[in-house]
Structures are given as structure tokens and as C-alpha cells.
Enzyme design. Structure first.
Site, PDB file in Angstrom:
ATOM      1  N   LYS A 116      27.964  52.337 -14.522  1.00 58.90           N
ATOM      2  CA  LYS A 116      27.978  53.356 -15.570  1.00 58.90           C
ATOM      3  C   LYS A 116      28.821  52.915 -16.760  1.00 58.90           C
ATOM      4  CE  LYS A 116      27.149  57.329 -12.538  1.00 58.90           C
ATOM      5  NZ  LYS A 116      26.977  56.615 -11.280  1.00 58.90           N
ATOM      6  N   GLU A 200      35.382  61.023 -17.346  1.00 62.36           N
ATOM      7  CA  GLU A 200      34.673  61.635 -18.455  1.00 62.36           C
ATOM      8  C   GLU A 200      35.160  63.057 -18.671  1.00 62.36           C
ATOM      9  OE1 GLU A 200      30.224  59.626 -18.049  1.00 62.36           O
ATOM     10  OE2 GLU A 200      30.616  61.619 -17.227  1.00 62.36           O
ATOM     11  N   ARG A 293      15.338  52.478 -11.264  1.00 58.91           N
ATOM     12  CA  ARG A 293      14.546  52.633 -10.041  1.00 58.91           C
ATOM     13  C   ARG A 293      13.629  53.838 -10.186  1.00 58.91           C
ATOM     14  NH1 ARG A 293      16.970  57.202  -8.147  1.00 58.91           N
ATOM     15  NH2 ARG A 293      19.223  57.420  -8.456  1.00 58.91           N
TER      16      ARG A 293
END
Length: 665
Positions: A116, A200, A293
Site C-alpha cells: 500500500k 492513515e 487480482r
């Protein structure tokens, strides 16, 4: 085109991939662990091959085991599904080296977008804004804590390497930060082999939106519109739909443009999903992550576009151009998917396990399932059993079809989320298309609770089912036959009366079972007497009481009965009254007992007998279906007993640690 395909996965996604392969004439090979020898995906495949022991780290997460299986079976290609190795570059690299087709993007794209932290840096260079936070290389606890102070609370601690809600912790105050970091690291290491974290800003009431993108090896990139996946629990999706309801056209255009821009920035070359969050009252979607994916929720995109996305994956991986370019991709109607998981929604979605003894799918929904009657649901893997997908010309039609179909869907054995899903789909917030990631808290502020009008009758029936399993002569020495109230009927050889303890949902109820001359038996509890007849045949049961006949199925062990009666599930432990000592009874009911909150595997035991502990101190860490839970002491005192050890599998409600209060120590 690939001639034979090894599916390096399990459950519903393995079966789903095989369905497309069968239509394309591709031979399918199932990979299975010891826990999955009798699983549905093994039965559906043309061929199956063992890849290792039950634990995922020893089987589905071993690239070399997958490649050895491909070599032994002569597979032309490997499809990783989702989860496990699907976003690990190792398998893609090995396929390239051994000249086997990897049905997914190139390894360098996985490397670029998998972590990420790295993906957010790429997004910034592509002009795609992300959620504010800390993405640095310094992973020390002190640096993470300092950055948390800079960002401010509430915030999210998140694993850099993974998805599926693993390694994620919401933190609302400074006091909880260090424990959240520790648990997120543990989960990240266990699930992805990488403990790296990012922090975050926590957007507390966003919509979770995502764009389905596809690229080929010839430079073409398209989107197949967006999905809304806002309804979540424990950071994992519950309901997904396409297209996103009530989405401003301007925001939608930004969303789709940014998804395609990010895919173009890395020359993406298979199917993938770019995820965003949209803060309430904002018109600017923030990039969250990219999943390189196939998504669990891909069927809703298939429903509105008419394309088979697994076929797209196979064709792109085989070197073909995209089956359609942007101008040829249209959407029609609306589709909603509900994830059916083996969980207790009324207990904060704690995982459940056991054998499915009855299974029946609804007629008018698409069901992507990985289970059938007889399937064992274990604690080794994710709790997802199946997906129910409804589609219609409008969202209202899709909602109505989904709720009606879920009412027809019967999974008897482990508890499932089906009753919760029905209530969620019919809730006014969801029906209006206004759900955010806070939907469950908003819709069910006191927690979702299942209505169980038959609970008392089911408990009484479970007691009779347990007694009916005893030898007729009842002479074998056991806790049951040592009971002082145990009397034998001479001519019939059955039990006339016994007292036992039923333990359900952490509560203990004393029961007395008595035989009556009319052939019925009665069960006396703290609310009075219940007269009933119970007839069983195999796993089927029929209960007659108050001139009503209810039918269901059950599973029985030496100490427990799991019974589904008239759509309600009862899981009750049963012990002869004499078998429960005064000490253990006190421990089970007192705040000094630390109980397993869910079925799981003991990951850590942090105390020993004789240790002094404080209230709120973590004493045991429990792992269940890749999630870690910290079990804390409710009182200060001294550890009197530790009745578990690392690696041990325990059922919900088992006492793991007993603490004596300081005053008694």
C-alpha cells in the site's frame, strides 16, 4: 489458449474458476491441503493434487509447492484466485521461469501496486490523490507513534502488504495505539509475511467505491464501471453492488478516470481493481489501494456488463488482446452480492466452525459456493462460504430478489450471516442506497441481534438428543451415570430422570429431564416445564411440542449438540450436573475467568500460574481465520490456572485462564 489450469486456491473461487474453464474446454486441476481433501473444489475438478498440511503457510502460501504440483500434473497455467498467493510476485516469477502461464498481471506490476505504501507513491505521481497519512520506511514503534500524533485521532493502522481486512486496526485514542500496532503487525506477518504498516487518517463515514479495470499486453486499458462496497464489518466487505447508487455523475467520471489513469501509469496487463473512499459531503474520491487480482465481488460487474471476467483473465494471460475496448463496454441493470460467511453476526461477527449437515440453495439467485452438505468448515481459512448474487432491471428489483432468495438459502451446521444479511438488505438506509462504511453501526446501534423464539424449545430438544445417544443400559462409568438423580427404568432400560447443565452463549442453565407415561418427556428449567417428543433419523430431527411439529437437523458430540430448528441455530454444551465441579462453575461464571470469545487457535499465552496481573492486561492472543484477538483480564489478581497452550485449537466459551482476585490471593 491454455489447455490445463491448476487453481492455486480453494473454496468458492476455485469452483467459480472451474466453471469458466469447463465452458472453455480447459482441464482443471485442484490444489488441496490436508484440511480440504474432501472439499467441494476437489470434487468438482478434473484432477486434484495435495500440496501440504492444513495450515495455509504450509500449503496454499508455498509457491514452490504450487509449482511442484503444476509440474507433476502437467498444468499449462496457474490461476491464483484471490488471497493466498494472488498478490505475491514469487508465483508469477516462477511461472515465467518455468514457462507456465500465470493468470494475473506481470510480477513487476504486482510488486509496484502490492504494498500500500508503494502504490500510494505511484498514485501521487499519476495525479491520483490518496488519504493523508504516513508512508515512511521507518517502521519503529516510536516513529509510528510520533506520526500518529501528527496525523491525529481517529486513525487507521494498516498492513502495507495485504487486503481483506487483515492487519487493520482503528484507533480512536492514544492509549490504544501501541496494542493496535502490535496486533496489526502480527496479523500482517501471519497473513502476508510482511509486518510493514502505514498510518492513515480515519475517515469515519466514507463510501467505499472501486473501479474494475483491465489491461492487456498490447497497451490497451479499459474500465468496466464501478462498484460500491461500503457495507463492511471488521474492515471486510459484506454487501457489494454495481453500479454505485446515488453517485453524482461528476464524481463518477473522476472515479473512472482516476482508475484508468493509475492502470495506464504502470502499463497494467490483466484484471485489477482500484479502490477509493469518498468522504461524506466531498466530491473528491481518495485512492485507497489497488488489488492486482480478481475481486471477491467480481460477479456484480459480470451481471451488469455480461462479460465473464475469469475468461478475460485467461485470454489476457494467454497473450490475447482485450475481449472488448471501452466503446464496446456497456452496463445494464443493477446487481447486488451478499457474502455468506460462517460467523455469529450477533456476537460481533465472531467466526464459527463445524460440519455442514444440510445445504440448499435458492432457485432465483446466482450462488458461487465452495461448500455442500458434508463440507467441513475449519478455522484454518477465511470464513467465506458462498456468495449470493441478485440482479434486476432496477436496484429495487435486485434488492427484493436478494432478500427473497436469502430466505430460501439454508446452510445447516455452523452459524452463518444469512439472517443478518436479510435484515441488512431490507434496512431503510441500505434500501435508499445511502450506506456508508458506518452502516452496521448506524443501522444496528446496539449490535445486530437474531430473533430466536424457539431458543428454549431447541435447548430442551438438544438435551433429549444428548440423552438419547447414551447406551440404553447406562452402565458404563461416566459423569452421566454417577449422577445421583439418574434413575433407570427397569423394563424399558431408558432414563427416567436426570439433571444436567446446559451451557449456551456463556450462560449456564440447570435442566431436569423427566420421562412421562404418555411417551412424552418434559424438561424443567428456570422458566418452568416444557413437554416434548423428539424423533431423530440420521442428522434429521423432528420436535413435537404444544401440538406443533418442527423439523431441523443436528450434529452431536460427546459434550455438545448443535441444532438448527425451524431456521434457528442452537449450539449448547451439555454436562451432567455432577461433572461440573464447584471450582469450575465459579470460574465459568466469575469475572476472573478468561474465556475464548470464538473458536480459534491459541497464538500466545502471556501469563503463567502464579503471575500477578492487572485488570485490562492481555493474557492470551487468539487467532481465528487469520484474525487475532487479544483476551484481557477483567480483574486484577493472581493467575490460578492456565488451561491452554500455544498452538492449541479451542472452541468458543472454553476457559483459558482463571484469575483469583487480589483479596483471595
Amino acid at each position: 489458449m491454455i489447455g490445463s489450469l491448476l487453481i492455486a486456491n480453494r473454496g468458492e473461487i476455485a469452483v467459480r474458476i472451474m466453471r469458466t474453464c469447463r465452458r472453455l474446454g480447459i482441464r482443471t486441476i485442484a490444489a488441496y491441503s490436508d484440511a480440504d481433501r474432501d472439499a467441494l473444489h476437489v470434487a468438482v475438478a478434473d484432477e486434484a493434487i495435495r500440496i501440504g498440511p492444513a495450515a495455509a503457510r504450509d500449503s496454499y502460501l508455498r509457491p514452490e509447492a504450487i509449482m511442484q504440483a503444476a509440474a507433476r500434473t502437467g498444468a499449462d497455467g496457474i490461476h491464483p484466485g484471490y488471497g493466498f498467493l494472488s498478490e505475491k510476485p514469487d508465483l508469477a516469477r516462477l511461472c515465467l521461469a518455468e514457462k507456465r502461464v500465470f493468470v494475473g498481471p506481470s510480477a513487476d506490476r504486482i510488486v509496484a501496486m502490492g504494498p500500500k505504501i508503494g502504490s500510494k507513491l505511484i498514485a501521487a505521481r499519476a495525479g491520483v490523490p490518496s488519504v493523508p497519512g504516513y508512508l515512511g520506511e521507518d517502521q519503529s514503534t516510536k516513529r509510528l507513534a510520533d506520526e500518529a500524533e501528527r496525523i491525529g485521532y481517529p486513525l487507521m493502522v494498516k498492513a502495507s502488504a495485504g487486503g481483506g481486512g487483515k492487519g487493520m486496526r482503528r484507533v480512536f485514542q492514544r492509549a490504544d495505539l501501541i496494542a493496535a500496532i502490535d496486533l496489526a503487525r502480527q496479523e500482517a506477518e501471519a497473513a502476508f509475511g510482511d509486518p510493514s504498516l502505514l498510518i492513515e487518517k480515519l475517515v469515519t463515514r466514507p463510501r467505499h467505491l472501486e473501479v474494475q479495470i483491465a489491461g492487456d499486453k498490447h497497451g490497451n486499458v479499459v474500465h468496466l464501471f464501478e462498484r460500491d462496497c461500503s457495507v463492511q464489518r471488521n474492515n471486510q466487505k459484506v454487501l457489494e453492488e454495481a453500479p454505485a447508487p446515488n453517485l453524482d455523475p461528476v464524481i463518477r467520471a473522476k472515479l473512472l478516470d482516476r482508475g484508468v489513469a493509475l492502470a495506464r501509469a504502470i502499463d497494467y496487463d490483466n484484471l485489477g481493481t482500484v479502490e477509493f473512499i469518498l468522504e461524506e459531503a466531498s466530491s473528491d474520491p481518495w485512492f485507497l489501494e489497488m488489488n492486482t487480482r480478481l475481486q471477491v465481488e467480481h460477479p456484480v460487474t459480470e451481471a451488469i456488463t455480461g462479460f465473464d471476467l475469469v475468461e478475460w483473465q485467461i485470454r489476457i494471460a494467454s497473450g490475447e488482446r482485450l475481449p472488448a475496448l471501452q466503446g464496446d463496454i456497456r452496463e445494464s441493470g443493477h446487481a447486488i452480492e451478499a457474502r455468506v460467511t460462517a460467523e455469529r453476526a450477533d456476537q460481533d461477527f465472531r467466526p464459527d466452525a463445524g460440519r455442514i449437515v444440510g445445504y440448499s440453495e435458492p432457485r432465483h439467485l446466482r450462488i458461487d459456493s465452495g461448500v455442500a452438505a458434508g463440507s467441513a468448515v475449519t478455522l484454518f481459512y477465511d470464513s467465506l462460504l458462498a456468495k449470493a448474487i441478485a440482479s434486476g432491471a432496477t436496484r429495487e428489483i435486485a434488492c427484493a430478489k436478494l432478500a427473497a432468495g436469502l430466505r430460501e438459502y439454508s446452510v445447516l451446521g455452523p452459524a452463518t450471516t444469512i439472517p443478518f444479511l436479510i435484515d441488512a438488505v431490507e434496512h431503510p438506509i441500505f434500501a435508499a442506497g445511502k450506506a456508508t462504511t458506518s452502516f452496521i453501526a448506524d443501522a444496528f446501534p446496539d449490535g445486530w441481534k437474531v430473533a430466536r423464539p424457539q431458543a428454549r424449545l431447541a435447548r430442551a430438544a438438544a438435551a433429549l438428543l444428548m440423552l438419547d445417544a447414551l447406551p440404553l443400559n447406562a452402565q458404563a462409568p461416566s459423569a452421566w451415570t454417577r449422577l445421583s438423580g439418574f434413575r433407570i427404568l427397569g423394563p424399558a432400560g431408558g432414563l427416567s430422570e436426570t439433571r444436567l447443565l446446559a451451557i449456551e452463549e456463556g450462560k449456564t442453565v440447570a435442566l431436569t429431564v423427566k420421562a412421562r407415561s404418555d411417551g412424552e418427556r418434559c424438561v424443567v428449567d428456570d422458566e418452568g416445564e416444557i413437554a416434548l417428543k423428539v424423533r431423530s433419523n440420521g442428522n434429521s430431527v423432528e420436535v413435537e411440542a404444544e401440538e406443533r411439529v418442527l423439523r431441523g437437523v443436528f450434529e452431536r458430540t460427546d459434550t455438545r449438540v448443535r441444532l438448527t430448528l425451524a431456521g434457528e441455530t442452537c449450539d449448547v454444551g451439555l454436562q451432567a450436573e455432577v461433572a461440573l465441579s464447584a471450582g469450575s462453575a465459579a470460574g465459568a461464571g466469575g469475572s476472573g475467568a478468561v474465556l475464548a470469545t470464538m473458536p480459534g487457535v491459541v497464538a500466545e499465552v502471556r501469563v503463567s500460574a502464579g503471575d500477578a496481573v492487572d485488570a485490562g492486561q492481555i493474557v492470551v492472543v487468539l487467532e481465528s481465520m487469520k484474525l487475532f484477538s487479544s483476551l484481557k483480564a477483567e480483574i486484577a489478581g493472581v493467575v490460578a490456572d492456565v488451561s491452554c497452550q500455544p498452538g492449541e485449537t479451542v472452541m468458543a466459551g472454553k476457559r483459558l485462564v482463571l484469575i483469583e482476585p487480589k483479596a483471595e490471593a
